[in-house]
Design an enzyme around this catalytic site. Structure first.
Site, PDB file in Angstrom:
ATOM      1  N   CYS A  48       0.037  -5.855  -3.726  1.00  0.00           N
ATOM      2  CA  CYS A  48       1.096  -5.539  -2.749  1.00  0.00           C
ATOM      3  C   CYS A  48       1.352  -4.032  -2.784  1.00  0.00           C
ATOM      4  CB  CYS A  48       2.365  -6.324  -3.037  1.00  0.00           C
ATOM      5  SG  CYS A  48       2.084  -8.103  -3.285  1.00  0.00           S
ATOM      6  N   ALA A  81       0.952  -1.277  -0.657  1.00  0.00           N
ATOM      7  CA  ALA A  81       1.497  -0.364   0.354  1.00  0.00           C
ATOM      8  C   ALA A  81       2.997  -0.163   0.145  1.00  0.00           C
ATOM      9  CB  ALA A  81       1.219  -0.929   1.745  1.00  0.00           C
ATOM     10  N   PRO A  82       3.485   1.061   0.453  1.00  0.00           N
ATOM     11  CA  PRO A  82       2.823   2.195   1.102  1.00  0.00           C
ATOM     12  C   PRO A  82       2.004   3.091   0.178  1.00  0.00           C
ATOM     13  CG  PRO A  82       5.107   2.723   0.749  1.00  0.00           C
ATOM     14  CD  PRO A  82       4.934   1.307   0.283  1.00  0.00           C
ATOM     15  N   GLY A 138       2.740   4.638  -3.141  1.00  0.00           N
ATOM     16  CA  GLY A 138       3.219   5.577  -4.149  1.00  0.00           C
ATOM     17  C   GLY A 138       2.740   5.235  -5.541  1.00  0.00           C
ATOM     18  N   LYS A 139       2.762   3.948  -5.885  1.00  0.00           N
ATOM     19  CA  LYS A 139       2.334   3.536  -7.225  1.00  0.00           C
ATOM     20  C   LYS A 139       0.817   3.644  -7.365  1.00  0.00           C
ATOM     21  CE  LYS A 139       6.316   0.452  -7.419  1.00  0.00           C
ATOM     22  NZ  LYS A 139       6.772   0.802  -6.054  1.00  0.00           N
ATOM     23  N   ASP A 189      -3.401  -5.113  -0.429  1.00  0.00           N
ATOM     24  CA  ASP A 189      -2.227  -5.425   0.375  1.00  0.00           C
ATOM     25  C   ASP A 189      -2.627  -6.338   1.519  1.00  0.00           C
ATOM     26  OD1 ASP A 189       0.760  -4.197   0.476  1.00  0.00           O
ATOM     27  OD2 ASP A 189       0.113  -4.751   2.497  1.00  0.00           O
ATOM     28  N   ASP A 242      -4.908 -11.395   0.971  1.00  0.00           N
ATOM     29  CA  ASP A 242      -3.729 -12.108   0.490  1.00  0.00           C
ATOM     30  C   ASP A 242      -3.809 -12.203  -1.030  1.00  0.00           C
ATOM     31  OD1 ASP A 242      -1.741 -13.929  -0.213  1.00  0.00           O
ATOM     32  OD2 ASP A 242      -2.064 -15.195   1.533  1.00  0.00           O
ATOM     33  N   CYS A 273      12.272  -4.224  -5.535  1.00  0.00           N
ATOM     34  CA  CYS A 273      13.372  -3.327  -5.144  1.00  0.00           C
ATOM     35  C   CYS A 273      14.547  -4.173  -4.666  1.00  0.00           C
ATOM     36  CB  CYS A 273      12.923  -2.339  -4.065  1.00  0.00           C
ATOM     37  SG  CYS A 273      12.180  -3.087  -2.596  1.00  0.00           S
TER      38      CYS A 273
END
Length: 423
Positions: A233, A235-236, A238-239, A254, A280, A349
């Site tokens: 998972c 996107a976007p 940063g990690k 993703d 998936d 988050c």
């Protein structure tokens, strides 16, 4: 255009991001586009306060499109400090531009806004922050108590600063270069609005935008050079960028091809390499044998309201149970990808314990021999009070108020028993 964006959220229950993706501001010049988005965000962050100032001057609500213009005008006056004459004139012109049916409300808009401009600034400053919707407020009060919930609402009202992650890890040098502040956790925080693409080092890929709380997930994973790391998972991205910058051999996966394009673009800008896969995460098989997996699971995103004040207006309890079940299934799937002794970092988050503390407690119950590795949480800047009973990190918007707050996040590192560095 800002009024149309607000109307799309409050009446259409369509997020700002979805409206923008559908081309809502595509016809505007870049400065006008940025202004429309900024004003829409400010209005949504302060709708309750705005309506409190308007209420004495409205015997009944005007049509939604007229009300949206009034709300934007009051936001400009009090949240943005714009000159009264120009704001009132622009609002009247916008109402007239809506057509004959709305044009009849132009005198009302003019009269109401002229009365509102007489309101002392102290009255605006004294208004309480907008409360969260009942479905979310009740859950947070049950989890964290009333004072903490009110503190989070105050943090949402303040908004969020711009945080950056330096590619080379030197936050002090990047802060000095950009006039920002190096946070204890290694992020760089900038105060005030900024055109991101115009900042020094953007084109060179020296840094990327990432909230300081979000940046902690990859730091907890602590990738080593040459390790095979799976970013689920992703996107976007940063990690993904953090993992690649640390020298790991990264595969970023993703479900969304469109969102994965952003990951690819960011990798190219930052001159970093990672394999990208659109699939998936629940069904993707992959080659297996990963040293580490980072799972930033789909969630309610309730930890990001200070950045996305439209969220309380477009979300409700629908789909929450399905999200909880999806997170549980993704944890089980991620564990299946790991080498013996490998580690999984789970992150959301979210401010809801069902998407954090309870997920990890349940995973520990489902998988004998699985432990939460508390030693992974011992990072620079991480405060001991953030570490939870089951062994994760709980971050909230009301943390670090003197520094500008944090996004709400939950992060935990899981290992098989005997592979953890200690508990």
């Amino acid at each position: 255009m800002a009024a149309a964006l607000v109307l799309g959220v409050t009446e259409g229950r369509v997020s700002l991001a979805d409206q923008i993706a559908r081309g809502a501001v595509a016809g505007l010049a870049p400065p006008d586009r940025a202004r429309a988005q900024r004003l829409a965000v400010a209005a949504l962050r302060n709708l309750g306060r705005v309506d409190a100032l308007l209420k004495p001057f409205l015997r009944k609500p005007p049509p939604p499109e007229v009300r949206a213009i009034l709300r934007l005008a009051v936001t400009e006056l009090f949240a943005e400090g714009a000159p009264a004459h120009g704001v009132v004139s622009d609002a009247v012109s916008e109402v007239r531009a809506l057509g004959r049916r709305a044009e009849a409300f132009a005198p009302l808009v003019n009269a109401v806004l002229r009365r509102v401009t007489e309101t002392p600034a102290e009255r605006w400053a004294a208004l309480p922050p907008d409360p969260l919707p009942g479905w979310l407020r009740g859950r947070l009060m049950s989890a964290w108590g009333k004072p903490a919930t009110m503190a989070m609402e105050a943090a949402h009202a303040r908004g969020a600063p711009l945080d950056l992650t330096p590619k080379d890890g030197d936050a002090v040098a990047l802060a000095a270069r950009l006039g920002g502040v190096a946070l204890p956790t290694g992020s760089v925080r900038l105060a005030g609005p900024a055109q991101v693409s115009e900042l020094p080092g953007y084109a060179e890929g020296d840094w990327w935008v990432q909230d300081a709380a979000a940046a902690l997930a990859a730091k907890v994973l602590a990738p080593r050079p040459g390790e095979r790391v799976l970013d689920l998972c992703a996107a976007p991205g940063g990690k993904t960028l953090q993992l690649a910058a640390a020298g790991a051999r990264v595969t970023a996966l993703d479900l969304s091809a469109e969102r994965m394009e952003r990951v690819v673009e960011n990798l190219a800008r930052c001159r970093l390499a990672a394999e990208t896969v659109v699939a998936d995460a629940l069904t993707w098989q992959g080659p297996g044998g990963w040293d580490a997996v980072l799972l930033d699971a789909p969630c309610s995103a309730t930890g990001t309201i200070r950045r996305h004040p439209d969220l309380p207006h477009v979300r409700d309890t629908a789909g929450l149970k399905a999200l909880f079940a999806l997170q549980s299934a993704l944890i089980d799937r991620a564990l299946a990808h790991l080498n013996p002794g490998g580690r999984l970092v789970f992150a959301t988050c979210s401010l809801l314990p069902e998407e954090g503390e309870r997920q990890i407690s349940a995973a520990l119950d489902r998988h004998p021999g699985l432990v939460a590795d508390r030693t992974a949480l011992g990072l620079p800047g991480v405060e001991s009070r953030w570490i939870t009973v089951e062994g994760g990190l709980r971050l909230r918007p009301d943390d670090w108020p003197e520094r500008g707050g944090l996004d709400g996040f939950y992060i935990a590192c899981l290992r098989r028993d005997g592979a953890a560095g200690g508990q």
